[in-house]
Write an enzyme that holds these catalytic residues in place. Structure first.
Site, PDB file in Angstrom:
ATOM      1  N   GLU A  52      63.269  61.978 -17.400  1.00  0.00           N
ATOM      2  CA  GLU A  52      62.458  61.634 -18.632  1.00  0.00           C
ATOM      3  C   GLU A  52      62.530  60.213 -19.211  1.00  0.00           C
ATOM      4  OE1 GLU A  52      63.688  64.668 -21.620  1.00  0.00           O
ATOM      5  OE2 GLU A  52      63.414  66.466 -20.023  1.00  0.00           O
ATOM      6  N   ASN A  53      63.903  59.874 -18.895  1.00  0.00           N
ATOM      7  CA  ASN A  53      64.195  58.571 -19.750  1.00  0.00           C
ATOM      8  C   ASN A  53      64.353  57.122 -18.921  1.00  0.00           C
ATOM      9  OD1 ASN A  53      64.496  59.464 -22.399  1.00  0.00           O
ATOM     10  ND2 ASN A  53      65.849  60.780 -21.357  1.00  0.00           N
ATOM     11  N   HIS A  86      64.360  67.868 -11.396  1.00  0.00           N
ATOM     12  CA  HIS A  86      65.143  67.897 -12.749  1.00  0.00           C
ATOM     13  C   HIS A  86      66.285  66.805 -12.155  1.00  0.00           C
ATOM     14  CE1 HIS A  86      67.330  70.257 -15.832  1.00  0.00           C
ATOM     15  NE2 HIS A  86      68.318  69.690 -15.201  1.00  0.00           N
ATOM     16  N   GLY A 109      69.232  65.386 -14.168  1.00  0.00           N
ATOM     17  CA  GLY A 109      70.032  65.041 -15.447  1.00  0.00           C
ATOM     18  C   GLY A 109      71.448  64.915 -14.795  1.00  0.00           C
ATOM     19  N   MET A 150      73.743  57.123 -15.288  1.00  0.00           N
ATOM     20  CA  MET A 150      72.548  56.536 -14.612  1.00  0.00           C
ATOM     21  C   MET A 150      72.160  55.007 -15.640  1.00  0.00           C
ATOM     22  SD  MET A 150      70.535  55.581 -12.247  1.00  0.00           S
ATOM     23  CE  MET A 150      70.034  56.709 -10.984  1.00  0.00           C
ATOM     24  N   ARG A 151      72.114  55.292 -16.852  1.00  0.00           N
ATOM     25  CA  ARG A 151      72.193  54.057 -17.879  1.00  0.00           C
ATOM     26  C   ARG A 151      72.990  52.855 -17.234  1.00  0.00           C
ATOM     27  NH1 ARG A 151      72.048  57.845 -22.933  1.00  0.00           N
ATOM     28  NH2 ARG A 151      73.879  58.519 -21.452  1.00  0.00           N
ATOM     29  N   ASP A 200      70.083  81.382 -14.702  1.00  0.00           N
ATOM     30  CA  ASP A 200      69.627  79.874 -14.116  1.00  0.00           C
ATOM     31  C   ASP A 200      69.240  80.386 -12.678  1.00  0.00           C
ATOM     32  OD1 ASP A 200      69.258  77.590 -15.388  1.00  0.00           O
ATOM     33  OD2 ASP A 200      71.263  76.874 -14.448  1.00  0.00           O
ATOM     34  N   GLU A 240      64.428  74.464 -21.905  1.00  0.00           N
ATOM     35  CA  GLU A 240      65.407  75.684 -21.525  1.00  0.00           C
ATOM     36  C   GLU A 240      65.380  76.601 -22.483  1.00  0.00           C
ATOM     37  OE1 GLU A 240      68.293  74.735 -18.206  1.00  0.00           O
ATOM     38  OE2 GLU A 240      68.082  72.870 -19.766  1.00  0.00           O
TER      39      GLU A 240
END
Lengths: 302, 384
Positions: free
Chosen positions: B315-316, B189, B191, B265-266, B129, B365
């Site tokens: 992405e969302n 990135h 997430g 985050m949602r 990574d 990944e």
């Protein structure tokens, strides 16, 4: 052998604290006491401790729930018979400890390792109460268990190499450092800290300095998190007195002769944090009430 | 592997317990969940292999069809600049990196040993990574601390999510139909953990995560950048141990810590929309800090050709992308609000008059690990 399933017998302060720590590290752990009420108390105590740590950001809500789910609270000694390791954490009384070890010896699987969390008693002597002295060992956790990194692993005269190695690996998997001790009264930690506590009490009694000044001097002077008088209050003055008497008897060394002030406090029922009063005063959460020395017992000054 | 399609996905949870959970999802068929006693990694891999050849749920006929195994390894330290064929020296080096990745590297190593014991002789590849970030210049990876700490304890910036950023670098060049050479990318990135990377000519020149994944952007429960003196100040005034402080910064901070609602985050977005003040400030910090990094990396790259959003939030969350891009006017960034209104799909959301391309690319990944494994194993075979 690999230790996976563990039980603690005796759900007092130490028992609960050890169970919490072991559960937290991913093991299933049975916490046993005599009655359903005592078991219920134990559950409350573990929850309270986890809540306090959550409040201090030490763990998360999810980690708290996982740890609790791994501790099986029970009043049935039969539940522990298939465990790989059973740690007794009942009161520091040789007869009580021998009785419980002897009972466990009869109940448990022959492979089960029996450990004692005694801080002063002879492992060799406790082991003699069972028919498996080679599988009996001392495992002395210090309070507060989740914060103190060291565990004394005490070899009795007959403890086998296999037992020692299995327990050593287990201690390592708790992310603790195990130190190897050859059975002797008070091992290393209790043997070395007790004279300090006793001398602090003597100094207070003689009016050398106030309780808070004695603690401040030692705390800052030697980089300890707490001074000796507060340390004694946290251990419980009755517990300190009992272990001091035991060490005085066993070692015959006058540095273990209990300070009369300690006896006086215990007789008055001022046992330290657990009663809210010892050398200092404490609130219900066990926090030291700043500047409130227990002036009635200030020796020469009082 | 020829068409890079996924045959099956799976995971094993709670290894070491009597109620471990193995989930296996063959592509196009229903998922299988199996609860059993899995006490170590060797048993876990054994059960995964059994599932792969299972008469009903399996995807291959025989274990011998497995030609190679690719492993994700968290920390490759300064040793590994790219993926490698695993041999005993590589295993030693992964072991040497345990102090740098105490939570992940031991498990990664156990996974390697477990695969070895289950299918001996099958070549294995480690994908790190940290490897993609090893091209950072010294002035970007060194901390302004006593130099001896770098020499003695390898204290420096390593960066993480390297496999994801590398995938993004390649995919963005393809999507823009441009060679990597000369392309200046900022890869975000976002997430549960989040990091930004500045990529020039396909190589990383700076990234926001550091010695550990705690540095950089604000995250779900991690603080990201703070004044290091806050640590001592809080430890002293709250009487905390090192472990407690570690937990505070990693698990109780970020979106969760500021909002008091959630690290997800949602949920934060929902709370912002319903007018919750603390959620709003949490969102604002999150968004502001992404922009600060984009600004800094635009300078580091001497300009930027494309900004890419990836991973769960990237992405969302059209809302977050919109808010970030709105604040990048000085770079000449605009986005197409309609195209931006998309989730989980690769899409070019660049506005008509934008001077910088803005892309959403779902990261992959596993594909990078599979590609590296194939490439390294093929090269090793042809070398023989």
């Amino acid at each position: 052998m690999r230790i996976r399933k563990v039980a603690i017998v005796g759900a007092g302060t130490m028992g609960c604290s050890i169970a919490e720590n072991i559960g937290e590290k991913g093991f299933t752990v049975f916490l046993v006491d005599r009655t359903d009420e005592l078991v219920e108390d134990a559950k409350c105590r573990v929850e309270l401790s986890l809540n306090k740590r959550l409040e201090k950001w030490g763990i998360t809500e999810a980690e708290k729930r996982v740890t609790l789910s791994r501790i099986r609270f029970t009043s049935k000694l039969d539940d522990v018979t298939t465990c790989d390791l059973v740690i007794e954490a009942v009161q520091e009384d040789p007869d009580v400890k021998k009785k419980i070890l002897s009972d466990l010896d009869k109940l448990c699987h022959p492979q089960t390792i029996l450990a004692s969390n005694t801080s002063t008693l002879s492992i060799t002597e406790l082991a003699a109460a069972t028919l498996r002295p080679e599988r009996v060992i001392g495992l002395h956790f210090l309070s507060p268990v989740t914060r103190v990194e060291v565990v004394e692993i005490v070899r009795g005269l007959k403890s086998s190499e296999e037992t020692f190695e299995a327990v050593k690996r287990f201690v390592k998997s708790l992310d603790k450092v195990g130190v190897e001790i050859h059975d002797s009264p008070g091992f290393v930690t209790t043997r070395l800290i007790t004279p300090l506590l006793n001398q602090a009490m003597n100094a207070l009694m003689e009016g050398v300095a106030s309780a808070s000044d004695i603690d401040t001097a030692i705390r800052l002077g030697f980089g300890l998190p707490r001074g000796p008088l507060e340390m004694a209050d946290r251990m419980g003055l009755d517990t300190v007195l009992t272990s001091m008497e035991g060490l005085f008897r066993d070692l015959g060394d006058f540095s273990y002769r209990p300070c009369p002030l300690l006896r006086k406090l215990v007789r008055a029922g001022h046992l330290g944090v657990k009663t809210g009063q010892g050398f200092f005063k404490y609130d219900e959460e066990g926090n030291l009430i700043k500047e409130e020395e227990n002036l009635v017992y200030q020796g020469a000054k009082g | 592997m020829e068409d890079e399609s996924v045959m099956a996905k799976g995971l094993v949870e709670r290894i070491g317990s009597d109620d471990a959970i193995l989930t296996h999802t063959p592509t196009g068929r229903s998922s299988v969940k199996q609860v059993s006693s899995i006490l170590d990694h060797t048993t876990a891999i054994g059960q995964v292999l059994e599932m792969l050849v299972h008469p009903e749920h399996g995807v291959i006929r025989d274990i011998s069809e497995i030609r190679a195994v690719g492993h994700r390894v968290l920390h490759g330290g300064p040793t590994f600049t790219q993926s490698v064929l695993i041999n005993s020296e590589v295993k030693d080096a992964i072991r040497d990196c345990i102090p740098l990745g105490p939570l992940h590297n031991p498990a990664n190593l156990m996974g390697i040993l477990a695969a070895e014991s289950n299918i001996p002789g099958v070549p294995q590849v480690a994908v790190f990574d940290t490897a993609f970030h090893q091209t950072m210049p010294k002035h970007a990876f060194l901390y302004p601390l006593p130099y001896v700490l770098y020499e003695r304890h390898k204290v420096r910036r390593y960066g993480f999510h390297g496999t994801s950023h590398r995938y993004i670098a390649r995919r963005a060049a393809e999507a823009l139909n441009r060679p990597s050479k000369g392309l200046r990318l900022i890869s975000c990135h976002l997430g549960n953990g989040a990091s930004v990377a500045a990529i020039k000519d396909g190589k990383c020149i700076d990234t926001s995560m550091g010695l550990t994944p705690l540095e950089g952007l604000m995250m779900g429960t991690r603080s990201g950048d703070i004044d290091p003196a806050v640590v001592f100040y809080v430890m002293k005034h709250e009487n905390l141990t090192i472990d407690e402080m570690d937990s505070l910064l990693n698990k109780h901070s970020g979106l969760l810590g500021v909002s008091g609602i959630s690290g997800d985050m949602r949920e934060i977005e929902a709370a912002v929309k319903s007018g919750d003040e603390r959620a709003k400030v949490a969102f604002d910090i999150y968004e502001y800090r992404i922009r600060k990094y984009i600004g800094a990396y635009a300078v580091a790259l001497d300009g930027v050709d494309a900004i890419v959003f990836t991973a769960g939030i990237g992405e969302n969350s059209p809302f977050l992308r919109q808010r970030v891009c709105e604040g990048l006017g000085f770079l000449g960034v605009t986005i197409d609000p309609e195209k931006n209104n998309s989730r989980g799909k690769e899409v070019n959301i660049t506005g008509e008059d934008s001077k910088v391309k803005v892309l959403v690319i779902p990261t992959n990944e596993e594909l990078v690990i599979a590609r590296d494994t194939l490439e390294i194993v093929s090269a090793a075979n042809s070398g023989n």
